[in-house]
Each structure stands twice: as C-alpha cells, then as structure tokens.
Design an enzyme around this catalytic site. Structure first.
Site, PDB file in Angstrom:
ATOM      1  CE  LYS A  85      -2.445   2.630   3.839  1.00  0.00           C
ATOM      2  NZ  LYS A  85      -2.241   3.956   1.993  1.00  0.00           N
ATOM      3  CB  SER A 121       3.923   8.310  12.253  1.00  0.00           C
ATOM      4  OG  SER A 121       3.101   7.552  12.311  1.00  0.00           O
ATOM      5  CD  GLU A 162      -0.167   9.119  16.425  1.00  0.00           C
ATOM      6  OE1 GLU A 162       0.768  10.265  15.751  1.00  0.00           O
ATOM      7  OE2 GLU A 162      -1.962   9.170  16.183  1.00  0.00           O
ATOM      8  CD  GLU A 208      13.271  -0.058   9.003  1.00  0.00           C
ATOM      9  OE1 GLU A 208      13.780   0.606  10.021  1.00  0.00           O
ATOM     10  OE2 GLU A 208      13.583  -1.266   8.983  1.00  0.00           O
ATOM     11  CB  CYS A 253      12.246   8.069   8.916  1.00  0.00           C
ATOM     12  SG  CYS A 253      13.617   7.893   7.656  1.00  0.00           S
ATOM     13  CD  GLU A 272       9.723  12.177  12.668  1.00  0.00           C
ATOM     14  OE1 GLU A 272       8.472  10.977  13.094  1.00  0.00           O
ATOM     15  OE2 GLU A 272      10.759  11.205  11.687  1.00  0.00           O
TER      16      GLU A 272
HETATM   17  P1  NAD Z   1       1.594   7.628   8.822  1.00  0.00           P
HETATM   18  O1  NAD Z   1       2.329   6.365   9.838  1.00  0.00           O
HETATM   19  O2  NAD Z   1       1.208   8.539   9.258  1.00  0.00           O
HETATM   20  O3  NAD Z   1       1.299   6.649   7.397  1.00  0.00           O
HETATM   21  C1  NAD Z   1       2.575   5.752   6.848  1.00  0.00           C
HETATM   22  C2  NAD Z   1       1.379   4.900   6.080  1.00  0.00           C
HETATM   23  O4  NAD Z   1       0.920   4.433   7.100  1.00  0.00           O
HETATM   24  C3  NAD Z   1       0.679   4.908   5.142  1.00  0.00           C
HETATM   25  O5  NAD Z   1       1.067   4.561   3.678  1.00  0.00           O
HETATM   26  C4  NAD Z   1      -0.315   5.030   5.595  1.00  0.00           C
HETATM   27  O6  NAD Z   1      -1.589   5.167   4.936  1.00  0.00           O
HETATM   28  C5  NAD Z   1      -0.609   4.526   6.488  1.00  0.00           C
HETATM   29  N1  NAD Z   1      -1.287   4.307   7.880  1.00  0.00           N
HETATM   30  C6  NAD Z   1      -2.378   5.178   8.319  1.00  0.00           C
HETATM   31  N2  NAD Z   1      -2.811   4.978   9.395  1.00  0.00           N
HETATM   32  C7  NAD Z   1      -2.490   3.553   9.220  1.00  0.00           C
HETATM   33  C8  NAD Z   1      -3.626   1.880  10.497  1.00  0.00           C
HETATM   34  N3  NAD Z   1      -4.130   2.375  11.982  1.00  0.00           N
HETATM   35  N4  NAD Z   1      -2.895   1.050  10.130  1.00  0.00           N
HETATM   36  C9  NAD Z   1      -2.528   0.723   8.696  1.00  0.00           C
HETATM   37  N5  NAD Z   1      -1.421   1.819   7.813  1.00  0.00           N
HETATM   38  C10 NAD Z   1      -2.331   3.153   8.347  1.00  0.00           C
HETATM   39  O7  NAD Z   1       3.004   8.619   8.371  1.00  0.00           O
HETATM   40  P2  NAD Z   1       3.375   9.589   7.667  1.00  0.00           P
HETATM   41  O8  NAD Z   1       2.924  10.568   7.598  1.00  0.00           O
HETATM   42  O9  NAD Z   1       2.647   8.509   5.868  1.00  0.00           O
HETATM   43  O10 NAD Z   1       4.822   9.020   6.590  1.00  0.00           O
HETATM   44  C11 NAD Z   1       5.745  10.806   7.965  1.00  0.00           C
HETATM   45  C12 NAD Z   1       6.239   9.551   9.086  1.00  0.00           C
HETATM   46  O11 NAD Z   1       7.004   8.712   8.623  1.00  0.00           O
HETATM   47  C13 NAD Z   1       7.392   9.947   9.954  1.00  0.00           C
HETATM   48  O12 NAD Z   1       7.046   9.686  11.177  1.00  0.00           O
HETATM   49  C14 NAD Z   1       8.947   9.562   9.890  1.00  0.00           C
HETATM   50  O13 NAD Z   1       9.921   9.348  10.647  1.00  0.00           O
HETATM   51  C15 NAD Z   1       7.801   7.983   9.683  1.00  0.00           C
HETATM   52  N6  NAD Z   1       9.454   7.184   8.458  1.00  0.00           N
HETATM   53  C16 NAD Z   1      10.333   6.458   8.336  1.00  0.00           C
HETATM   54  C17 NAD Z   1      11.043   5.902   7.922  1.00  0.00           C
HETATM   55  C18 NAD Z   1      11.994   4.497   8.515  1.00  0.00           C
HETATM   56  O14 NAD Z   1      12.363   3.809   7.830  1.00  0.00           O
HETATM   57  N7  NAD Z   1      12.063   5.004  10.213  1.00  0.00           N
HETATM   58  C19 NAD Z   1      11.353   6.048   6.715  1.00  0.00           C
HETATM   59  C20 NAD Z   1      10.226   7.197   6.247  1.00  0.00           C
HETATM   60  C21 NAD Z   1       9.261   7.931   7.046  1.00  0.00           C
END
Ligand code: NAD
Ligand code: MN
Length: 811
Positions: A191, A245, A247, A266, A300, A397
């Site tokens: 996804k 994230s 969360e 991650e 990230c 962050e």
């Molecule tokens: P997000 O957690 O809101 O979303 C990430 C993905 O998860 C999206 O595809 C989203 O649609 C999906 N998602 C959201 N809620 C969900 C749920 N309840 N169940 C299943 N899937 C769900 O984060 P974002 O805003 O898209 O990305 C930014 C975050 O990602 C930042 O906190 C960043 O630090 C982190 N990030 C981490 C890495 C890493 O490798 N550690 C890399 C890139 C981004």
C-alpha cells in the site's frame, strides 16, 4: 534579465525539467486502477482519491480508493502466487529481480519526473538519489536471491507480506520493501501512501514488463483507514512491514500482537547532528544542508537536532545563516532548486504549528530574508537557536525543514544530549579527530551513525532504529532475516496451499535440443558459400593479439575433425599479458556495485548467444546438445552468483580486548595466473575468472588445452560487457608450459592450476620465487556443474587476502 545583469548578480536562471512525459503518462493511464495479479482492476467501491502536485497545489490525477474487498482479492492473489514463487529456484528469482532493476533504469527519467510531480521533492534528488538507489536495491537483492540457497540455508520465505509505506520516499520505500521480500521468496501486497501512489503504479507497469508471475507483486492504493487497517488485520497475511510514524507503528504492534504475524517497523526520529570544536566547519555547513534540508526535511533520519560545542557555536551559526540565505526554494522540477515543496497542505500546517510553538517556547527563530513561492506548499529553511532540551521542538519530530540547535561543553555532555530522545534512528558525528569520533559513535543509541557525513544510504548496509524508532533492518544481510523464518517452522496454511501448486523445475524451460537449434539456423546459411574463417586470437590488454611465436595450434573435435586453430602462446605472450593485467590494477578500486554490474552484463551477453556457445561445446567435446546447453546455463548462473557476491563478501569487525575495533577487510590479491580444467571448457573457464575479477583481481588465464575455443569465444562477450582492458587476458597454448611461466613470474601474485598431479608439483615449485600463493588440484577433478563444488566461499577465499585495520578509540 540581460547578460550584464546575470554577470553582475551571478543569479541562477530557472532550469526546468519538462513535466510533459510525466503528465502524458498520467493522461494515458487515468483513471488508475488497482494492480492485482498483474492486471488493472477498478476499485470495488468505485471511489477515487485525488493526488495533488505540491509544487502547484493543483490536482494531478485520481487514484483508486480500495476497500477491504479489494484487499481480500490482492491477498488471495498473493497467496496463490506464493505456492509457486516460494519454491522458485533462487537463480530464477534473481533473474526477475535483475529485470526489475533494469526496468527501473530504463524508465529512470520518467520515474524521477513523476516522483517530483507527485511528492514535490526536487528533481535533482529524485534523479540523482531516489531512483538510482531504487535500481541499486533491486540489483543488490537479485544477488541475495541467487545466493539464498547456500547463504541462508535452513531458512524459508515467510509467505504473504503486507507492506505499508510513507510518502517521503515513495519509490525508494517501495524498493526497500519489495526487493528483499521477493528475493527471499515472498509475495507482497503493498500500500503506497495516500498522497504519493504514482511511481508505485508506474512500477507496477515495470512488473508487467518484466513478466513477473501474476500475484507476486500487488499494489493497492487508498486510504489508511480502509487499506492499511485491512492489511494489518488480514488473517491470511504472514508479515507486516511498515514504515511511517511511531504513533501508527504502535497501533500496528497492538493490532498484530498474538496473531503470529512477523512484524518490522521503521518509524520516526529526531536524530542528533553532533559537531565538535575541531570539526571542519565549512564541511559541517554542507553536512547540515544535507541533513535537514534534503527532501525538505521530510526524512525519518534527518539530522534535525544540531548539537554543537559551545566555543564554536556562534561561528557555525553565522556560517549557517549565510548559507541558508543562498538556498533556493521553489518549483520541484527546476534543476537549480535546493528545496522543493512540502508534500501536502496538512503537513505544511503541522510544520507551521510546531514552528509557532517553538517561538512561544522562547527559542530564537531565524529564516532567510527572501520569500517562498506562494503557489504550492512551501516552507523556508528555518533555524532555531537558544533551544532548551526539554521543549516541544527539541523533542518532537517536525518532519520539515526546521533545525533546532543546542550547545554542549564536553564529549560526555554531547552524548547525553544526543541520547536525550525517545527515538534512535540515526546520528552524525563531526570531528577531525578520529579517536574522538569513534569513541562517540558507539555511545549514541541509534541504528546508523555517520562520521563526518550524513544521510548516506546503500542497499548493502542495514538501516533501522533503536528504541521508539522501531525494530527490524532494511538492507544488508541483516535485512533479509525480516523476510525469512527457520525452514522447520512450517505453517500449516502454507503447506496446504502450496501442496496443490506446481513446483517449477528450473531445468524444465531449458530443454531445447541442439538439433532444434541447428534446424533453425540451417535455413539462414547459404549452403554453397565457404564459411568465413574465424581464427580466435589471444586476448591481451583488451585487444586481440596474434601469438608472438607466429605459430598456430590445431584444435580437433572428438571425431578428429579440425574445428579451429588457436595461437601458440609463449613466454613473451605471458609477459605481455601480465603487464596488461598490472596496468588494469585500477579495477580493484572501482565500486563493488560497478563490478557486479559488469558481471551481470557478461551473463546477459552470454545468454544472448547461449546456443552458439552450446554448439561450440558440442563441437569440441562431442557431448549432447542438451548437456552443452546445461553447461552454458550453469555458466550464466555462475556469473550471477559472483555478481551477487561482489558486494556481499564483506569481512568482519573484530572486538579484541581493547577499546577499539578491528576491521577485517578482504582485499584482492592482485594479478592471478590461472590454468583451466579440461572438462567443461566454458564453465571451467568462467568458474575461475568470475570469482577472481568479482573480488577485484585481474587475471591471465590459460584455457583448456584440449578445448580452448569456448574461452576464446568469450573475449567478444567481455568486449561487449564493459570489462576494462587488461582485466581478463587469455593466452592459449600448451597449458603446463604456460602455467610454469606464470608461476615463475615475479609480477604474478597468485597461481591457480587445475590440471595434472605433476603439473601441480611443478607450479608449487616454481612459485617459490616470489612466494606467490598457489591453489592447485593435484590431478583431482571436481564437479564444476555443482554449486557446492564449483563456486562459493572456497573460490572467494582464494581470490582475496584479509587485511586487519586496527582502530583504537577514545580520547
Ligand atoms: P503515517 O504513519 O501516517 O503513514 C505511513 C503509512 O501508513 C501510510 O501509507 C498510511 O496510509 C499508513 N497508515 C496510517 N495509519 C494506518 C493504520 N492505522 N493502519 C495501517 N496503516 C496506516 O506516516 P506518514 O505521515 O505517511 O510518514 C511520515 C512518518 O514516517 C514520519 O514519522 C517518519 O519519521 C516516518 N518514516 C520513517 C522511516 C524509517 O525508515 N524509519 C522512513 C520514512 C518515514
Ligand atoms: Mn501527490
């Protein structure tokens, strides 16, 4: 602006990349469907979501909004495909991954443009960083697919993997997820993030072009609440791989608890960027630019907390402000832009909110004097000083181009500040004192620590977090374990599913007989023309060379028919070849990635001429056509194996009882002389050449005396595969005589000899002169066709020597 103005101001003009190829591709494909079973289908709900161009704020297109029925269909497709794919031989999977890598390269510019349009990141980054890393990731993992059977023996694929990725590196995160999953024999349902689905959909097209078996890769776009949660909760998914994230990661951990689903997370970060007073401050400034203004700070592992030693803080801040004043924010497709657009209005608001909070909390805000474009979602590079470590902006962050700076006095204080976070994704340490830098690195709790550099990524080196930044690694060998489980842990569902599936037989597709081949070719030859005489020469320094002796040696087939002539090599030819091999010593210093590429090219070009090479083997040996084809195909697989090993034969880090580390690095030996076995004229030859050059050696090789033509035919393959001149040198003639010259030669660093017992003795005796390493067969033969005997660690060890580099640390 006229020329004089430009001269006076030295301003950059715009250098726009054309958006049309991207927009045209979108037009031709919309409305976008879901990619399931290698086919496009409409979402069950009939609903679509908008995808915007953050650089303009305008709608780009609409993508399908899947619901749980679509997720069910995708998971079912992946489950069905797994029955076969999970048992497909590694070499076959390697070929598919290789095809995906090539596909990404072929469409690299379109992918770069689409990514910039959809995400808002500068074209300079998509073109030079994101997309090349994506291709690299697939190449690297093609290698692991090839090596899985031997290097991860006892492990099996996990099954169907649900993969959920964020919007900040849309295609790169896809690659980080899909490449290792497929390499280890899993099938996937991925996804993309809501805002950035387009490059994933273009990738789906590449999957079709590579003719991956249907269902191996499925891509389902849509909202988190519908698609993401359906994947996480799906009973027929064996693993969830998530990047996003902290969360959401936490909620996924809770949702999957006790379900038996394997999980890797991650998550976010608030990574320290630690600057000591002896650092080169001008380099530091450029480092900070790459740490926090790369990808608008939506990284990230962004170095978002600048920790600087107090006595140089003011000096660094003023250099930094001067640099910030000259950064360029604007249209992502402009090649002269440093910082592009924020991905969405929501994300922009969140950044604005946190920056206001920082001001309220009493930190000092600094932004450049210029203004950002007003169309689209832009935010200027921002520096906060006088930040107190407990405040929101120091802890949370921000995921935007906002740097918060704090100061420290001692190294111990630096470590304490660096670790004053719930995260632990990455860190950079800047100091010209290597003892200090290496002392600090192990003390920082983070998955990646960069010394005097930042934001470096490669497929070979695992990436992932400590603490609330998540668990699991992506990249490197360690990353593979996220996608396998011990083979004895057989899941009953999978067993049931796969027992009705066919187990593909690797050799099933390779049964073309030589008769068929010949039949096909007879039609094209004009019967009455005499064949053009093809006299293979020797191959020295990248050139075809006539023998110094002026004599040729006749080569007869098993029926005593003359099938060709090769040069009669002598001492002088060997000397020339050794000299050429020495001159090509730069080969050792190229990147392992490039060497791997060249080995893959050799395999590719050999595959194109598979039948011709098989015919040659039949001619020389009288073996059956099928048998000869098997030899050629084993040779191609062998080349894949060593292409794989090139960047994976890595060495170790030792931990002697001291404060410090010892890097044990395998290094090439130099020039290796080689004498080929007589059985398997092609496979025997490549089985020696490939590991040696993979590890960075150059070679002088004497082909099989009885059947040298398969080796000499190879030089045309080398020439078309970018093998640099002098890396492989071929001298034909009497094997033992030429081998002895090689063994005695002072500029040959090692000698491999696969021949008689007497010959072996001769080589060991002659080698004493410069104490060169020898590897001889004492007249024993080995089964070159078997992977156990014909390739792998034994060969790699013979092709390298280990250097131990001692690095004590601590002040
Ligand atoms: P997000 O957690 O809101 O979303 C990430 C993905 O998860 C999206 O595809 C989203 O649609 C999906 N998602 C959201 N809620 C969900 C749920 N309840 N169940 C299943 N899937 C769900 O984060 P974002 O805003 O898209 O990305 C930014 C975050 O990602 C930042 O906190 C960043 O630090 C982190 N990030 C981490 C890495 C890493 O490798 N550690 C890399 C890139 C981004
Ligand atoms: Mn978008």
């Amino acid at each position: 602006m006229n020329v004089m103005d430009i001269f006076e101001t030295m301003e950059y003009g715009p250098a726009p990349e054309a958006a049309n190829p991207g927009l045209d591709w979108i037009k031709a494909h919309q409305p976008f469907g879901l990619f399931i079973n290698n086919r496009w289908r409409k979402p069950a709900s009939g609903q679509y979501i908008e995808s915007i161009n953050p650089g303009s704020g305008k709608t780009l297109t609409r993508v399908a909004a899947a619901n749980s029925a679509d997720v069910d269909a995708a998971v079912a497709a992946a489950r069905k495909a797994f029955a076969r794919w999970g048992r497909t031989p590694g070499h076959v999977r390697a070929r598919y991954l290789y095809a995906l890598a090539r596909g990404v390269q072929k469409h690299s510019r379109l992918l770069a443009v689409l990514e910039s349009l959809d995400n808002g990141k500068p074209i300079r980054e998509t073109r030079d960083i994101d997309i090349p890393l994506v291709a690299r990731h697939f190449y690297y993992h093609a290698g692991w697919a090839q090596l899985m059977e031997s290097e991860l023996a006892g492990y099996a694929p996990v099954g169907v993997v649900g993969q959920i990725i964020p919007w900040n590196f849309p295609l790169l995160m896809l690659a980080w997820k899909i490449a290792p999953a497929l390499a280890m024999g899993n099938t996937v349902v991925l996804k993309p993030a809501r805002y950035t689905s387009l490059t994933a959909l273009k990738f789906a097209e590449i999957v079709q072009e590579a003719a991956l078996p249907p269902g191996v890769v499925n891509i389902v776009t849509g909202e988190a609440s519908a698609v993401g949660e359906a994947l996480v909760n799906h009973p027929d998914i064996n693993k969830i791989a998530f990047t996003g994230s902290t969360e959401v990661g936490r909620s996924i951990r809770r949702a999957t608890a006790g379900s038996g689903k394997k999980l890797s997370l991650e998550l976010g970060g608030k990574s320290p960027f630690v600057v000591f007073d002896d650092a080169d401050l001008d380099s530091v400034v450029e480092g900070v630019v790459d740490a926090i203004w790369f990808n608008q700070g939506q990284v990230c592992c962004a170095g978002s907390r600048l920790l600087v030693q107090e006595n140089v803080a003011e000096r660094l801040f003023s250099k930094l402000r001067a640099r910030m004043e000259r950064l360029r924010v604007g249209e992502p497709l402009d090649k002269a832009i440093d910082i592009g657009a924020i991905v969405s209005p929501g994300q922009l608001k969140e950044i604005q909110r946190l920056v206001e909070q920082g001001v309220k909390e009493g930190a000092t805000l600094w932004q450049p004097s210029w203004a950002c474009p007003t169309e689209g979602y832009f935010f200027p590079p921002t520096l906060f000083t006088n930040v107190s470590p407990a405040t929101t902006i120091a802890q949370v962050e921000i995921f935007g181009p906002v740097l918060v700076a704090m100061t420290f006095r001692t190294p111990a204080e630096a470590v304490e500040l660096a670790n004053n976070t719930r995260y632990g994704l990455a860190a950079s340490v800047w100091s010209e004192n290597i003892n200090l830098a290496l002392d600090i690195a192990p003390k920082i709790k983070a998955g990646s620590v960069w010394i005097n550099c930042t934001n470096l990524f490669d497929a070979s080196s695992g990436f992932g977090g400590y603490r609330e930044s998540g668990f699991g690694r992506e990249g490197g060998k360690e990353g593979l374990y996220e996608y396998v489980k011990p083979a004895w842990e057989i899941d009953t569902t999978q067993e049931a599913a796969s027992s009705n599936g066919h187990v593909p037989d690797a050799s099933a597709e390779d049964t073309t007989s030589l008769e068929e081949i010949e039949a096909g070719e007879e039609q094209s030859t004009d019967g009455w023309l005499p064949p053009i005489d093809r006299t293979p020469k020797m191959f020295i320094g990248g050139k075809q060379a006539r023998p110094d002796s002026g004599y040729s040696r006749a080569i007869y087939g098993p029926d005593r028919r003359l099938i060709g002539q090769v040069g009669e090599g002598n001492r002088k030819d060997i000397r020339n070849a050794v000299e050429a091999a020495h001159k090509a010593g730069g080969w050792a210093f190229g990147t392992t990635h490039n060497r791997a590429q060249i080995l893959y090219y050799i395999a590719e070009n050999l595959a194109v001429r598979e039948r011709e090479f098989a015919r040659r083997i039949v001619e020389q040996t009288g073996r059956s056509g099928k048998d000869a084809l098997t030899e050629v195909q084993a040779t191609i697989s062998r080349l894949f194996s060593y292409a794989a090993w090139t960047d994976k034969y890595e060495g170790l880090v030792h931990r002697p009882p001291m404060r410090g580390a010892v890097l044990a690095m395998p290094e090439p030996i130099g020039v290796i002389g080689m004498a080929c076995p007589d059985d398997y004229p092609l496979l025997g030859f490549i089985s020696l050449v490939a590991p040696a050059i993979a590890m960075g050696n150059t070679v002088v090789i004497v082909p099989s005396q009885r059947s040298p033509l398969s080796a000499t035919d190879c030089y045309q393959v080398f020439e078309t595969s970018d093998v640099p001149a002098g890396v492989v040198n071929i001298v034909t003639g009497e094997r033992d005589l030429l081998s002895k010259v090689l063994a005695e030669h002072d500029d040959v660093d090692a000698m491999w000899y696969f021949g008689s017992l007497e010959g072996s003795k001769l080589i060991e005796l002659a080698s004493a002169g410069n104490m060169k390493r020898t590897w001889v067969s004492y007249g024993h033969s080995r089964n070159w066709l078997s992977r156990e005997q014909g390739e792998g660690q034994e060969f790699l060890r013979e092709a390298t020597q280990v250097k131990n580099i001692w690095i004590p640390y601590g002040e």
